[in-house]
Design an enzyme around this catalytic site. Structure first.
Site, PDB file in Angstrom:
ATOM      1  N   GLY A  12       0.772  -1.248   0.000  1.00 20.76           N
ATOM      2  CA  GLY A  12       0.000   0.000   0.000  1.00 20.76           C
ATOM      3  C   GLY A  12       0.799   1.292   0.000  1.00 20.76           C
ATOM      4  O   GLY A  12       0.352   2.285   0.563  1.00 20.76           O
ATOM      5  N   ASN A  14       1.275   3.149  -2.673  1.00 19.93           N
ATOM      6  CA  ASN A  14       0.471   4.078  -3.475  1.00 19.93           C
ATOM      7  C   ASN A  14      -0.718   4.586  -2.665  1.00 19.93           C
ATOM      8  O   ASN A  14      -1.045   5.771  -2.733  1.00 19.93           O
ATOM      9  CB  ASN A  14       0.012   3.418  -4.783  1.00 19.93           C
ATOM     10  N   ARG A  65     -15.975 -15.683  -9.180  1.00 18.20           N
ATOM     11  CA  ARG A  65     -15.369 -14.347  -9.195  1.00 18.20           C
ATOM     12  C   ARG A  65     -16.426 -13.254  -9.317  1.00 18.20           C
ATOM     13  O   ARG A  65     -16.302 -12.189  -8.735  1.00 18.20           O
ATOM     14  CB  ARG A  65     -14.367 -14.240 -10.351  1.00 18.20           C
ATOM     15  N   MET A  90      -4.509  -7.350  -6.596  1.00 19.52           N
ATOM     16  CA  MET A  90      -3.988  -8.487  -7.351  1.00 19.52           C
ATOM     17  C   MET A  90      -5.061  -9.337  -8.034  1.00 19.52           C
ATOM     18  O   MET A  90      -4.737 -10.351  -8.637  1.00 19.52           O
ATOM     19  CB  MET A  90      -3.108  -9.369  -6.444  1.00 19.52           C
ATOM     20  N   ILE A  92      -7.975  -9.835 -10.942  1.00 19.08           N
ATOM     21  CA  ILE A  92      -8.452  -9.273 -12.208  1.00 19.08           C
ATOM     22  C   ILE A  92      -9.966  -9.076 -12.084  1.00 19.08           C
ATOM     23  O   ILE A  92     -10.684  -9.979 -11.652  1.00 19.08           O
ATOM     24  CB  ILE A  92      -8.089 -10.208 -13.392  1.00 19.08           C
ATOM     25  N   LEU A  93     -10.428  -7.883 -12.431  1.00 18.59           N
ATOM     26  CA  LEU A  93     -11.854  -7.593 -12.290  1.00 18.59           C
ATOM     27  C   LEU A  93     -12.644  -8.347 -13.355  1.00 18.59           C
ATOM     28  O   LEU A  93     -12.201  -8.478 -14.498  1.00 18.59           O
ATOM     29  CB  LEU A  93     -12.113  -6.092 -12.429  1.00 18.59           C
ATOM     30  N   ASN A 107      -6.179   2.389 -12.665  1.00 21.22           N
ATOM     31  CA  ASN A 107      -5.126   1.504 -12.164  1.00 21.22           C
ATOM     32  C   ASN A 107      -3.770   2.158 -12.447  1.00 21.22           C
ATOM     33  O   ASN A 107      -3.665   3.017 -13.321  1.00 21.22           O
ATOM     34  CB  ASN A 107      -5.207   0.155 -12.895  1.00 21.22           C
ATOM     35  N   HIS A 109       0.249   1.049 -13.380  1.00 17.78           N
ATOM     36  CA  HIS A 109       1.063  -0.087 -13.817  1.00 17.78           C
ATOM     37  C   HIS A 109       2.525   0.356 -13.901  1.00 17.78           C
ATOM     38  O   HIS A 109       2.808   1.434 -14.431  1.00 17.78           O
ATOM     39  CB  HIS A 109       0.572  -0.584 -15.181  1.00 17.78           C
ATOM     40  N   ASP A 145      -4.300  -4.503 -18.285  1.00 21.67           N
ATOM     41  CA  ASP A 145      -3.519  -3.263 -18.421  1.00 21.67           C
ATOM     42  C   ASP A 145      -3.690  -2.624 -19.805  1.00 21.67           C
ATOM     43  O   ASP A 145      -2.735  -2.088 -20.377  1.00 21.67           O
ATOM     44  CB  ASP A 145      -2.024  -3.544 -18.143  1.00 21.67           C
TER      45      ASP A 145
END
Ligand code: GRF
Length: 200
Positions: A12, A14, A65, A90, A92-93, A107, A109, A145
């Site tokens: 964390g 960021n 999910r 971590m 993936i949506l 996001n 990257h 991404d």
């Protein structure tokens, strides 16, 4: 003032940079909740230390999910979240998540996209022999991404760089451009047209 929700799985840093930017007025928004899929995430501690509500959601309690993402969205909605910030998240949506919150998820990257998407971006850049890498803030779409780019910052790759030393220099830039991008969003200054994002 817009309401921000942050999803994080790890240390964390960021998140910390965003918290500090909110505190000193560089971001005119309120962090309403920090959600994690990892009960040990240090990001949760950072949020608690700053009196921000947290929620750990255990993937094992859901059958798939999409059900997991429905729960995450429910938590965000309860808090009136308008911007969703992924900060070292971590998971993936699912397409369901992305459709429900279209153009409201960003996001960061650690590479200059579209180069080196996915995991270990800094290692990928070094192994490829790139001379420059950096970081990218982008809107999240269904790909990995691959969404429209908001801001980027370049970082030189030195001959003696290791994955760690490069990651550290990139991270410093991440901590600058992520708050900047969030502020642009909160002020309504980002206009998405196809793949391009214009700053008004
Ligand atoms: C950063 O390198 C970011 O670019 C990537 O995940 C890492 C998160 O680091 N998406 P932290 O948890 O914010 O310190």
């Amino acid at each position: 003032m817009i309401n921000i929700g942050i999803l994080a799985s790890g240390r964390g840093t960021n998140l910390q940079a965003i918290i500090e930017a909110v505190e000193d007025g560089r971001i005119e928004g309120k962090i309403k909740i920090v959600i994690s899929d990892n009960s040990d995430a240090y990001a949760l501690k950072r949020a608690e230390q700053n009196n921000i509500d947290t929620q750990y959601i255990d993937f094992k309690s859901f059958k798939n999910r999409e059900d997991y993402d429905k729960k995450v969205i429910e938590c965000l909605k309860e808090k009136g979240v308008e911007l969703i910030v992924l900060a070292g998240y971590m998971r993936i949506l699912t397409p369901y998540f992305i459709k429900t919150c279209k153009n409201r998820i960003i996001n960061i990257h650690p590479a200059l996209l579209p180069s080196f998407p996915g995991l270990h971006a800094q290692r990928q850049a070094i192994e490829y022999g790139a001379k420059v890498s950096g970081c990218t803030v982008h809107f999240v779409d269904e790909g990995v991404d691959s969404g429209p780019i908001v801001l980027q910052r370049a970082v030189e790759i030195k001959d003696d760089d290791t994955e760690e030393s490069l990651a550290e220099r990139i991270l410093k830039e991440e901590h600058q451009i992520y708050p900047q991008a969030i502020q642009l969003f909160t002020k309504g200054r980002l206009m998405i047209k196809g793949r391009r994002v214009f700053i008004k």
